[in-house]
Design a protein around this motif. Structure first.
Motif: not given
Length: 108
Positions: A4-12, A64-69, A75-82
């Motif tokens: 998620t940190g790498i993804g957040a950096y992409s957003a920046i 959480l940060w994948d959703k917030v940002l 994929p949704q399947q990760v959230y659903d399974a967890e």
């Protein structure tokens, strides 16, 4: 955290107008997420860590940060399974941080 940190950096980078590098970092985060899903899969949830058994688990609070940002890394399947698994693992005072103890944290 790292994915998620790498993804957040992409957003920046995207905010700064560096679309090319933003796309590269987001692609890397998605690649790492797919590797994590493969290596951490325990069938109906994801393990505490790769080398442990399928009976291990942990709260994936950094998702959480994948959703917030609005990154769209996992994929949704990760959230659903967890979420389904957390309902099964829940204790009287919440879902434990992981399978090693029954306590959780309330300060998040």
């Amino acid at each position: 955290k790292g994915i998620t940190g790498i993804g957040a950096y992409s957003a920046i980078l995207r905010i700064k107008g560096d679309k090319s590098r933003a796309d590269t970092y987001l692609s890397t985060a998605k690649l790492y997420a797919s590797k994590w899903m493969l290596n951490a899969s325990a069938g109906d949830h994801y393990k505490l860590q790769y080398n442990l058994g399928n009976d291990t688990f942990s709260l994936k609070y950094n998702l959480l940060w994948d959703k917030v940002l609005n990154l769209g890394i996992f994929p949704q399947q990760v959230y659903d399974a967890e979420m389904d698994f957390y309902m099964k693992a829940s204790q009287p005072f919440g879902v434990p941080l992981d399978n090693r103890a029954i306590f959780t944290k309330l300060d998040w």
